[in-house]
Motif scaffolding. Structure first.
Motif, mmCIF file in Angstrom:
data_model
loop_
_atom_site.group_PDB
_atom_site.id
_atom_site.type_symbol
_atom_site.label_atom_id
_atom_site.label_comp_id
_atom_site.label_asym_id
_atom_site.label_seq_id
_atom_site.Cartn_x
_atom_site.Cartn_y
_atom_site.Cartn_z
ATOM 1 N N PHE A 87 36.087 60.136 -24.664
ATOM 2 C CA PHE A 87 34.887 59.359 -24.350
ATOM 3 C C PHE A 87 33.676 59.722 -25.209
ATOM 4 O O PHE A 87 32.761 58.907 -25.345
ATOM 5 C CB PHE A 87 34.520 59.532 -22.874
ATOM 6 C CG PHE A 87 35.409 58.775 -21.935
ATOM 7 C CD1 PHE A 87 35.298 57.402 -21.796
ATOM 8 C CD2 PHE A 87 36.375 59.434 -21.202
ATOM 9 C CE1 PHE A 87 36.117 56.699 -20.933
ATOM 10 C CE2 PHE A 87 37.208 58.748 -20.335
ATOM 11 C CZ PHE A 87 37.088 57.375 -20.202
ATOM 12 N N PHE A 90 31.977 57.417 -27.811
ATOM 13 C CA PHE A 90 31.304 56.196 -27.350
ATOM 14 C C PHE A 90 29.880 56.461 -26.876
ATOM 15 O O PHE A 90 29.160 55.522 -26.527
ATOM 16 C CB PHE A 90 32.123 55.558 -26.226
ATOM 17 C CG PHE A 90 33.507 55.158 -26.647
ATOM 18 C CD1 PHE A 90 33.714 54.026 -27.411
ATOM 19 C CD2 PHE A 90 34.601 55.939 -26.304
ATOM 20 C CE1 PHE A 90 34.990 53.659 -27.806
ATOM 21 C CE2 PHE A 90 35.878 55.586 -26.686
ATOM 22 C CZ PHE A 90 36.084 54.445 -27.451
ATOM 23 N N PHE A 98 31.774 46.631 -28.060
ATOM 24 C CA PHE A 98 32.561 46.352 -26.858
ATOM 25 C C PHE A 98 32.528 44.863 -26.534
ATOM 26 O O PHE A 98 33.548 44.287 -26.115
ATOM 27 C CB PHE A 98 32.013 47.161 -25.680
ATOM 28 C CG PHE A 98 32.701 46.866 -24.376
ATOM 29 C CD1 PHE A 98 33.976 47.356 -24.116
ATOM 30 C CD2 PHE A 98 32.076 46.087 -23.409
ATOM 31 C CE1 PHE A 98 34.617 47.068 -22.919
ATOM 32 C CE2 PHE A 98 32.703 45.811 -22.209
ATOM 33 C CZ PHE A 98 33.972 46.302 -21.963
ATOM 34 N N THR A 103 36.405 47.699 -28.988
ATOM 35 C CA THR A 103 36.701 48.950 -28.279
ATOM 36 C C THR A 103 37.025 48.629 -26.820
ATOM 37 O O THR A 103 36.664 47.567 -26.301
ATOM 38 C CB THR A 103 35.510 49.920 -28.327
ATOM 39 O OG1 THR A 103 34.411 49.356 -27.589
ATOM 40 C CG2 THR A 103 35.079 50.195 -29.754
ATOM 41 N N GLN A 104 37.696 49.563 -26.165
ATOM 42 C CA GLN A 104 38.042 49.398 -24.756
ATOM 43 C C GLN A 104 37.050 50.104 -23.836
ATOM 44 O O GLN A 104 37.153 49.984 -22.617
ATOM 45 C CB GLN A 104 39.447 49.943 -24.498
ATOM 46 C CG GLN A 104 40.544 49.163 -25.224
ATOM 47 C CD GLN A 104 41.917 49.718 -24.917
ATOM 48 O OE1 GLN A 104 42.071 50.830 -24.437
ATOM 49 N NE2 GLN A 104 42.935 48.914 -25.202
ATOM 50 N N VAL A 105 36.105 50.819 -24.423
ATOM 51 C CA VAL A 105 35.116 51.558 -23.650
ATOM 52 C C VAL A 105 33.721 51.099 -24.077
ATOM 53 O O VAL A 105 33.421 51.071 -25.272
ATOM 54 C CB VAL A 105 35.259 53.079 -23.857
ATOM 55 C CG1 VAL A 105 34.214 53.838 -23.036
ATOM 56 C CG2 VAL A 105 36.658 53.542 -23.488
ATOM 57 N N VAL A 135 32.746 50.429 -17.441
ATOM 58 C CA VAL A 135 32.764 51.887 -17.564
ATOM 59 C C VAL A 135 33.604 52.496 -16.438
ATOM 60 O O VAL A 135 34.403 53.421 -16.664
ATOM 61 C CB VAL A 135 31.325 52.454 -17.537
ATOM 62 C CG1 VAL A 135 31.350 53.979 -17.474
ATOM 63 C CG2 VAL A 135 30.566 51.997 -18.767
ATOM 64 N N ALA A 138 37.211 51.940 -17.265
ATOM 65 C CA ALA A 138 37.662 52.791 -18.371
ATOM 66 C C ALA A 138 37.912 54.221 -17.896
ATOM 67 O O ALA A 138 38.917 54.849 -18.270
ATOM 68 C CB ALA A 138 36.631 52.775 -19.505
ATOM 69 N N LEU A 139 37.029 54.750 -17.065
ATOM 70 C CA LEU A 139 37.193 56.117 -16.574
ATOM 71 C C LEU A 139 38.414 56.238 -15.666
ATOM 72 O O LEU A 139 39.222 57.166 -15.811
ATOM 73 C CB LEU A 139 35.933 56.555 -15.827
ATOM 74 C CG LEU A 139 34.714 56.879 -16.696
ATOM 75 C CD1 LEU A 139 33.455 56.987 -15.846
ATOM 76 C CD2 LEU A 139 34.928 58.181 -17.468
ATOM 77 N N LYS A 142 41.678 55.992 -17.633
ATOM 78 C CA LYS A 142 41.971 57.228 -18.368
ATOM 79 C C LYS A 142 42.476 58.309 -17.424
ATOM 80 O O LYS A 142 43.423 59.047 -17.735
ATOM 81 C CB LYS A 142 40.714 57.703 -19.106
ATOM 82 C CG LYS A 142 40.906 58.981 -19.927
ATOM 83 C CD LYS A 142 41.970 58.800 -20.993
ATOM 84 C CE LYS A 142 42.115 60.062 -21.849
ATOM 85 N NZ LYS A 142 43.190 59.924 -22.852
#
Length: 516
Positions: A87, A90, A98, A103-105, A135, A138-139, A142
């Motif tokens: 992360f 970013f 984005f 990007t994916q984040v 966000v 994304a978190l 992951k």
């Protein structure tokens, strides 16, 4: 065409409409019937499901990754370094990347991380507040790449705790057997993920497995009693020989410092030599721990949570923002709890209870209902005192249901129009029917009667002073009071419009209810 001409035409058209309605008994009955039926239809068909409180959000994400039993600080530190490396690029990135799908984040303003033996917690804020949901996704995505990890992310709130408190549906599962309630909790967790689309679910305790390594020391109470040892003394001694026994505390300046008692022999204790730890007894004998207790290696939960004295596991279910809290509660009751009961996955000795924001919503709604009744009574008594009559206030208060229906229609229009704004490139607008909006309807009771008071008062004066008939008195009252009513209405609209149009949720809730 001048403003005076337009005003005169509107005034004349309004007066003609009123005269047409009150001109015959048939028209009056039709008007009353249509008004009542329309108000009831609006209340029953357009009233949206309720929320508890506005979230009062700040554009921050609080994301936790909870580890299953068996992890330690070194393992979590290694995982945190991988997450940080993923992360960190970013932070300070270009937000447009984005938006273009490169990007994916989303771009982050900052990212803070805290690492514990059983959890990693990240606080992050996007550069563009509109990317807050991305966000969180994304978190959590992951986090879920690590086997066995349980992910949870929520928006920051200035009203409640940062765990979705105003939208959290707490499902409490209680029973006598930990293994059984953990199994029920896991089934409820999986079922909630099926029922809701991308829900945020947090469990308490964090782990729902009985896989935490544990050492049980089971004393031989007869042998301990012969040597003069009771349960407190034996427990204190074993703690001192291993992790340390709490003795007392003292304050050094503003710092509170705990005092623990340790044994040199116990600092190097391992499972292999634990049974040989020396125990000094009150009788003066020194015996190994194995002579006083059995040492058993097993697995169990890392924490036991109790509510009202019962072993309890709680699931904090935060439904997607597209699902109101009231609807989410019904889905949990029917599609999660009742579904599991119908399929025999909740034993008879396991109790379930829904609490949290759902409980608070029911309590607040019950309180507001009683407040509505009190407000209606107070308004009526005040009008009786003003008119010195018991009947005229009832006539005036017939405007209250129509005013409430107008407020419901206003909420519906705000959400309907706000839902299509993204089609023209504008951000969507959504106004929930929460407790603050309901307070607006409470205020509405006092404001919606203002205009009828002017009409009825003038009509009564016409009858008493000029001896007019009821129809002529009402017609003249409308003619005389229409201009001041229009002026006060326009100033009210202009005064409340900024609160409706400016996106400040706590202000919007009440303003929309009163204005519309």
């Amino acid at each position: 065409m001048t403003a005076d001409t337009v005003g005169s035409r509107v005034h004349k058209a309004t007066l003609q409409s009123v005269n047409r309605i009150i001109g015959s008994h048939r028209n009056r009955v039709i008007c009353i019937a249509v008004t009542c039926v329309t108000s009831l239809l609006v209340l029953f068909t357009l009233t949206p499901p309720a929320e508890y409180l506005p979230e009062g959000e700040e554009p921050k994400v609080f994301a936790s990754m909870n580890a299953p039993p068996g992890y330690n600080l070194a393992a979590m530190q290694a995982i945190s370094e991988e997450v940080e490396a993923y992360f960190l690029p970013f932070v300070g990135d270009d937000p447009s990347r984005f938006q273009r799908g490169e990007t994916q984040v989303p771009a982050l303003k900052y990212m803070n991380m805290r690492v514990a033996p059983d959890q990693i917690r990240i606080i992050a804020e996007p550069l563009d507040a509109a990317d807050i949901d991305a966000v969180m996704d994304a978190l959590t995505n992951k986090y879920k790449t690590y086997p066995g990890m349980r992910a949870f992310a929520a928006r920051g709130s200035i009203i409640t705790s940062n765990d979705g408190g105003t939208r959290s549906i707490n499902l409490d599962i209680a029973g006598p057997d930990l293994a059984v309630i953990y199994d029920v909790a896991l089934n409820a967790y999986r079922r909630a993920e099926e029922v809701f689309e991308n829900p945020r679910i947090q469990t308490s305790p964090n782990s729902l497995t009985l896989a935490q390594p544990m050492v049980e020391i089971r004393p031989h109470w007869d042998r301990a009693a012969e040597l003069g040892l009771n349960a407190e003394q034996l427990g204190f001694t074993i703690s001192a020989l291993t992790d340390g026994s709490y003795v007392d505390e003292f304050f050094l300046a503003d710092d509170k410092i705990d005092i623990y008692l340790y044994s040199d022999a116990g600092q190097q204790a391992t499972l292999d030599n634990l049974d040989q730890m020396p125990i000094y007894t009150p009788s003066g004998a020194v015996l190994p721990l194995a002579a006083l207790a059995d040492i058993i290696e097993t697995v169990d939960t890392s924490a036991i949570r109790r509510v009202a004295g019962r072993r309890t596991v709680s699931l904090n279910i935060i439904p997607p923002r597209s699902i109101p809290l009231e609807t989410g509660v019904e889905m949990v009751k029917q599609d999660v709890v009742q579904y599991l009961k119908d399929n025999g996955k909740i034993p008879l000795n396991v109790q379930t209870n829904i609490s949290g924001a759902a409980d608070q919503l029911d309590a607040a709604r019950s309180a507001l209902t009683s407040n509505y009744l009190v407000a209606v009574l107070i308004v009526y008594l005040l009008l009786v005192a003003i008119f010195n009559h018991w009947g005229y206030p009832l006539l005036i208060m017939t405007s209250i249901p129509l005013g409430i229906a107008g407020g419901i229609v206003g909420l519906w229009l705000i959400n309907a129009v706000g839902g299509i704004l993204p089609w023209v490139g504008l951000p969507a607008i959504s106004q929930p029917f929460d407790m603050i909006s309901m307070l607006g309807f409470l205020i509405l009771m006092g404001t919606v009667v203002n205009n009828p008071i002017l009409i009825v008062h003038r009509a009564v004066e016409n009858i008493k002073a000029s001896g007019m008939s009821a129809l002529d008195a009402v017609s003249e009252a409308v003619d005389a009071r229409l201009r001041p009513i229009a002026m006060s209405t326009i100033t009210t609209i202009c005064g409340l419009a900024p609160l409706v149009l400016i996106p400040v949720p706590v202000q919007n809730c009440t303003a929309v209810s009163v204005l519309l």
